[in-house]
Each structure stands twice: as C-alpha cells, then as structure tokens.
Design a protein around this motif. Structure first.
Motif, PDB file in Angstrom:
ATOM      1  N   VAL A 250       0.837  -1.205   0.000  1.00 55.30           N
ATOM      2  CA  VAL A 250       0.000   0.000   0.000  1.00 55.30           C
ATOM      3  C   VAL A 250       0.868   1.250   0.000  1.00 55.30           C
ATOM      4  CG1 VAL A 250      -1.675   1.332   1.336  1.00 55.30           C
ATOM      5  CG2 VAL A 250      -1.932  -1.154   1.134  1.00 55.30           C
ATOM      6  N   GLU A 251       1.900   1.233   0.853  1.00 51.85           N
ATOM      7  CA  GLU A 251       2.805   2.377   0.957  1.00 51.85           C
ATOM      8  C   GLU A 251       3.518   2.628  -0.369  1.00 51.85           C
ATOM      9  OE1 GLU A 251       6.735   2.322   3.236  1.00 51.85           O
ATOM     10  OE2 GLU A 251       5.363   3.242   4.679  1.00 51.85           O
ATOM     11  N   SER A 252       3.934   1.568  -1.021  1.00 44.50           N
ATOM     12  CA  SER A 252       4.615   1.690  -2.306  1.00 44.50           C
ATOM     13  C   SER A 252       3.699   2.300  -3.352  1.00 44.50           C
ATOM     14  CB  SER A 252       5.098   0.313  -2.777  1.00 44.50           C
ATOM     15  OG  SER A 252       5.604   0.376  -4.085  1.00 44.50           O
ATOM     16  N   GLN A 253       2.452   1.857  -3.381  1.00 42.28           N
ATOM     17  CA  GLN A 253       1.491   2.386  -4.347  1.00 42.28           C
ATOM     18  C   GLN A 253       1.287   3.886  -4.156  1.00 42.28           C
ATOM     19  OE1 GLN A 253       1.107   0.209  -6.750  1.00 42.28           O
ATOM     20  NE2 GLN A 253      -0.970  -0.549  -6.538  1.00 42.28           N
ATOM     21  N   GLU A 254       1.103   4.293  -2.902  1.00 38.13           N
ATOM     22  CA  GLU A 254       0.882   5.706  -2.604  1.00 38.13           C
ATOM     23  C   GLU A 254       2.122   6.535  -2.923  1.00 38.13           C
ATOM     24  OE1 GLU A 254      -1.916   7.312  -1.727  1.00 38.13           O
ATOM     25  OE2 GLU A 254      -2.837   5.371  -2.159  1.00 38.13           O
ATOM     26  N   GLN A 255       3.278   5.988  -2.585  1.00 37.95           N
ATOM     27  CA  GLN A 255       4.533   6.684  -2.824  1.00 37.95           C
ATOM     28  C   GLN A 255       4.745   6.933  -4.314  1.00 37.95           C
ATOM     29  OE1 GLN A 255       8.498   4.654  -2.339  1.00 37.95           O
ATOM     30  NE2 GLN A 255       8.623   6.003  -0.561  1.00 37.95           N
ATOM     31  N   GLN A 256       4.476   5.910  -5.127  1.00 33.41           N
ATOM     32  CA  GLN A 256       4.656   6.062  -6.572  1.00 33.41           C
ATOM     33  C   GLN A 256       3.723   7.117  -7.130  1.00 33.41           C
ATOM     34  OE1 GLN A 256       7.255   4.658  -7.936  1.00 33.41           O
ATOM     35  NE2 GLN A 256       7.628   3.621  -6.000  1.00 33.41           N
ATOM     36  N   LYS A 257       2.472   7.133  -6.682  1.00 29.68           N
ATOM     37  CA  LYS A 257       1.507   8.124  -7.167  1.00 29.68           C
ATOM     38  C   LYS A 257       1.966   9.534  -6.827  1.00 29.68           C
ATOM     39  CE  LYS A 257      -2.512   5.067  -6.799  1.00 29.68           C
ATOM     40  NZ  LYS A 257      -3.776   4.801  -6.055  1.00 29.68           N
ATOM     41  N   ASN A 258       2.443   9.733  -5.590  1.00 32.40           N
ATOM     42  CA  ASN A 258       2.899  11.059  -5.167  1.00 32.40           C
ATOM     43  C   ASN A 258       4.115  11.514  -5.970  1.00 32.40           C
ATOM     44  OD1 ASN A 258       0.881  11.198  -3.233  1.00 32.40           O
ATOM     45  ND2 ASN A 258       2.167  10.353  -1.599  1.00 32.40           N
ATOM     46  N   ARG A 259       5.007  10.586  -6.268  1.00 35.64           N
ATOM     47  CA  ARG A 259       6.204  10.946  -7.024  1.00 35.64           C
ATOM     48  C   ARG A 259       5.874  11.291  -8.467  1.00 35.64           C
ATOM     49  NH1 ARG A 259      10.953   7.192  -4.248  1.00 35.64           N
ATOM     50  NH2 ARG A 259      10.710   8.216  -2.232  1.00 35.64           N
ATOM     51  N   ARG A 260       4.879  10.598  -9.013  1.00 37.80           N
ATOM     52  CA  ARG A 260       4.443  10.922 -10.368  1.00 37.80           C
ATOM     53  C   ARG A 260       3.842  12.324 -10.427  1.00 37.80           C
ATOM     54  NH1 ARG A 260       5.644   9.439 -15.296  1.00 37.80           N
ATOM     55  NH2 ARG A 260       6.596  11.436 -14.765  1.00 37.80           N
ATOM     56  N   ILE A 261       3.111  12.714  -9.381  1.00 41.29           N
ATOM     57  CA  ILE A 261       2.516  14.052  -9.325  1.00 41.29           C
ATOM     58  C   ILE A 261       3.597  15.119  -9.267  1.00 41.29           C
ATOM     59  CG2 ILE A 261       1.158  15.621  -7.885  1.00 41.29           C
ATOM     60  CD1 ILE A 261      -0.536  13.150  -7.077  1.00 41.29           C
ATOM     61  N   GLU A 262       4.648  14.875  -8.446  1.00 43.19           N
ATOM     62  CA  GLU A 262       5.685  15.885  -8.246  1.00 43.19           C
ATOM     63  C   GLU A 262       6.655  15.976  -9.418  1.00 43.19           C
ATOM     64  OE1 GLU A 262       7.450  16.371  -4.420  1.00 43.19           O
ATOM     65  OE2 GLU A 262       5.908  15.158  -3.443  1.00 43.19           O
ATOM     66  N   ILE A 263       6.785  14.876 -10.183  1.00 38.36           N
ATOM     67  CA  ILE A 263       7.623  14.912 -11.388  1.00 38.36           C
ATOM     68  C   ILE A 263       6.718  14.556 -12.571  1.00 38.36           C
ATOM     69  CG2 ILE A 263       9.647  13.993 -12.578  1.00 38.36           C
ATOM     70  CD1 ILE A 263      10.901  13.366  -9.909  1.00 38.36           C
ATOM     71  N   PRO A 264       6.104  15.556 -13.185  1.00 33.65           N
ATOM     72  CA  PRO A 264       5.147  15.303 -14.282  1.00 33.65           C
ATOM     73  C   PRO A 264       5.803  14.584 -15.449  1.00 33.65           C
ATOM     74  CG  PRO A 264       5.020  17.578 -13.496  1.00 33.65           C
ATOM     75  CD  PRO A 264       6.248  16.982 -12.890  1.00 33.65           C
ATOM     76  N   LYS A 265       4.991  13.838 -16.180  1.00 34.01           N
ATOM     77  CA  LYS A 265       5.453  13.101 -17.336  1.00 34.01           C
ATOM     78  C   LYS A 265       6.082  14.050 -18.340  1.00 34.01           C
ATOM     79  CE  LYS A 265       3.911   9.402 -20.438  1.00 34.01           C
ATOM     80  NZ  LYS A 265       4.774   8.378 -19.837  1.00 34.01           N
ATOM     81  N   GLY A 266       7.237  13.642 -18.871  1.00 33.75           N
ATOM     82  CA  GLY A 266       7.940  14.453 -19.864  1.00 33.75           C
ATOM     83  C   GLY A 266       9.101  15.258 -19.304  1.00 33.75           C
ATOM     84  N   GLU A 267       9.209  15.336 -17.974  1.00 31.01           N
ATOM     85  CA  GLU A 267      10.286  16.108 -17.351  1.00 31.01           C
ATOM     86  C   GLU A 267      11.620  15.357 -17.401  1.00 31.01           C
ATOM     87  OE1 GLU A 267      10.167  19.279 -15.936  1.00 31.01           O
ATOM     88  OE2 GLU A 267       8.193  19.371 -16.881  1.00 31.01           O
ATOM     89  N   CYS A 268      11.577  14.043 -17.231  1.00 30.31           N
ATOM     90  CA  CYS A 268      12.804  13.224 -17.215  1.00 30.31           C
ATOM     91  C   CYS A 268      12.465  11.853 -17.784  1.00 30.31           C
ATOM     92  CB  CYS A 268      13.349  13.098 -15.786  1.00 30.31           C
ATOM     93  SG  CYS A 268      14.794  12.020 -15.636  1.00 30.31           S
ATOM     94  N   LYS A 269      13.002  11.531 -18.958  1.00 29.89           N
ATOM     95  CA  LYS A 269      12.615  10.285 -19.623  1.00 29.89           C
ATOM     96  C   LYS A 269      13.031   9.050 -18.841  1.00 29.89           C
ATOM     97  CE  LYS A 269      16.563   9.417 -22.722  1.00 29.89           C
ATOM     98  NZ  LYS A 269      16.944   9.111 -24.128  1.00 29.89           N
ATOM     99  N   TYR A 270      14.154   9.120 -18.108  1.00 31.84           N
ATOM    100  CA  TYR A 270      14.594   7.954 -17.340  1.00 31.84           C
ATOM    101  C   TYR A 270      13.643   7.674 -16.182  1.00 31.84           C
ATOM    102  CZ  TYR A 270      18.814   8.806 -20.034  1.00 31.84           C
ATOM    103  OH  TYR A 270      19.700   9.013 -21.070  1.00 31.84           O
TER     104      TYR A 270
END
Length: 329
Positions: A250-270
């Motif tokens: 559960v923690e991993s799922q939430e963490q990934q979602k938050n990180r995706r929000i803070e680093i929007p798609k297209g900012e860093c391809k890696y």
C-alpha cells in the motif's frame, strides 16, 4: 517502450523470456542512445548468468550449512530454518526500476534539478541481494521461565546469533561488506564492532513495520554478493504474509503516485520509463501469466522458474527442537 510484462504470456521458459527481453531492450537502447537501458541489459545478463551457471550454489550452500550445523549443537532447544532463494525475475526487474525512480526523485527533491546520466549509472551498481539466505528462529514456549516474554527472549537470541555469524562466515570464505550505517540505528544487543556491518531493521523497523537483520557478504570463491537475513518467526510471517507485507504494498502504491505528481510526465525520460515499468509490474495479474516453468536447456536440468535446478539445492535446512511440541523428554 520495452517492458518485461510483454514477454510473460507466451509459454516460454525463464531463459527464453530473459534472452528475448535483453535482446529487444539492447536493440532499442542502441537505436535511441539510451545508456540507462544498456546498464539495465547488463543487470539482466547478470541474472541470466546466475540462473544458467549456478554450480557454485552447491559449494556456497554447503559452506553456509556449516553454520546451520553449529546452531544445531549450540541451540538444541531452538527451532529454526535456513532458507535460500534467487530473487525472481519480476521482483528483480521491479527493484531495478524502483531504484531509478527513488534516486531521481530524492535527488530532485534535494537539488531541484535532475541528476546527470553518470550519477544515475553509478547508483545502479549497488545490487547485492539477487542471492539471499534467511535464518528464521522460534523459541518453544516450554523454555520460557515465569515472567519472561517470548518475543523479547527470541530477539535476544537473534542478536546473539547475529554477533557470531560474521566471523564464522569469514572462516568459510566470505568477506563482510560494510553497511551504509553509522551504528546509531543499531541495538545495543549487537556488538559495537558490528554496528557498521548490519542493517538493523529489528531495532529500527521500516515505516511498514518490516523487521529483520540484514548482512551483506561477498563470496570470495563464487565471486558474487550474498545477503543473509535473520528474523524471528513472527517477523518472517509479518514480512511474507502479514501486516508488513500488505503495508509495504500500500505504501509503495501511494509513494509512486505522489512521485508521479511531483515529477510530471515528460520532465525526465529515465524517470518516466522506470516509473511505467514499476507500475506495470505492481499491477500484474500473476494468475494470467503463461511461463513454462519445467522446460530446461537440456533434459538433465529442471528449471522451476526461480533458477533452482535438480541437484542444486540452495537449502532449506530445518531444525525442529525436540521440545517443539511443548513436551519435555
């Protein structure tokens, strides 16, 4: 983007899945000049070689078994088991990509810009738990004196065993690899000389409640890293099938979602590619996979999907105390 998920539904063997994935990933990496995916290919090739050329496991498990034999004599009243595993392809792939996501995110939070390519590549050279052994102990209730707490006594025994293990394994051809710790995160039950040797998640559990002692070794004979984990049975149950396992997910799922929000798609391809691979693997429906677990490169070997072959027992050994049923002879 090339993802492992796309190779798990064709009824192929683990070896063919890995080889196809490596070949396609490398071809795409060369075409797109993606140096991180080239590092990724090297990581996958390490796993392939570990699965294919695992003769060293016989020698390695025999040397670790010497500590098992020592414990049988030294702790006849304890029930314990030694387990061994090669990290599964799915979990290894997930961890590799999670390292990329975590490193880029943490770096961005600290410096407000993305790390250089070379810094990411250097971060990805730290995998040392593809091969791991686990020691799990349990103290029969009949050995508790009045007023003693079972968990407390088991933890004392766990640290006692942890204090003896490093020097014993050094005599068996292993070199201790220092942990990235100052010692402030270690219990006083652990010898002070070992405070930079263990990662002590018993004294300082993770946020998900995971508890274990981790020791990293380098096998001087096999020329590879090995991790040894020490736990009580209750810690092992929690980590494998209990609260810690669920909370980590559960923690991993939430963490990934938050990180995706803070680093929007297209900012860093890696970051984008690693993030997509992690999410895809987390959401995979294992019941739908079609992997041929029982076809091998030749008829004398049986691949069970984890890289373990007939005649290559990587443990387990189990010691049941004669007091296990609570009756004293």
């Amino acid at each position: 983007m090339i993802k492992l998920n796309d190779y798990l539904y064709d009824g192929e063997t683990i070896f063919r899945i890995l080889q196809k994935y490596i070949d396609d990933l490398e071809e795409n990496a060369l075409a797109t000049h993606n140096q991180i995916d080239l590092v990724h290919c090297s990581f996958l090739e390490t796993i392939y070689e570990l699965l294919e050329h695992n003769e060293f496991l016989t020698s390695q498990s025999q040397r670790i078994r010497e500590f098992y034999k020592y414990m049988v004599v030294e702790y006849p009243y304890l029930a314990f088991t030694f387990k061994g595993r090669i990290k599964s392809i799915i979990r290894a792939e997930e961890k590799f990509n999670r390292y990329i996501v975590d490193f880029i995110y943490d770096y961005y939070q600290m410096y407000h810009h993305f790390p250089a390519l070379q810094e990411i590549k250097e971060k990805l050279s730290c995998f040392r738990d593809l091969l791991a052994y686990r020691i799990v102990i349990s103290l029969p209730k009949c050995h508790l004196q009045e007023g003693q707490d079972r968990e407390e006594e088991e933890i004392k025994l766990l640290y006692e065993i942890a204090n003896k293990l490093p020097s014993f394994l050094e005599d068996q051809g292993f070199t201790i690899v220092k942990a990235n710790t100052t010692g402030r995160e270690c219990s006083e039950l652990l010898d002070m000389s070992l405070w930079t040797t263990y990662r002590d998640y018993v004294y300082k559990p993770t946020s998900a409640g995971y508890r274990s002692l981790h020791l990293t070794l380098f096998d001087d004979m096999a020329r590879c890293h090995v991790e040894v984990q020490l736990r009580t049975k209750s810690m092992d149950d929690s980590a494998e099938i209990g609260v810690s396992n669920h909370l980590r997910y559960v923690e991993s799922q939430e963490q990934q979602k938050n990180r995706r929000i803070e680093i929007p798609k297209g900012e860093c391809k890696y970051f984008d590619e690693a993030y997509d691979r992690v999410v895809s693997l987390e959401n995979i429906d294992l019941s739908e996979l079609d992997v041929n677990m029982f076809t091998a490169v030749n008829n004398s070997l049986i691949n069970d999907g984890c890289g373990l072959f007939r005649g290559r027992q990587i443990l387990p050994f189990e010691h049941l105390s004669r007091f296990q049923n609570g009756l004293v002879d």
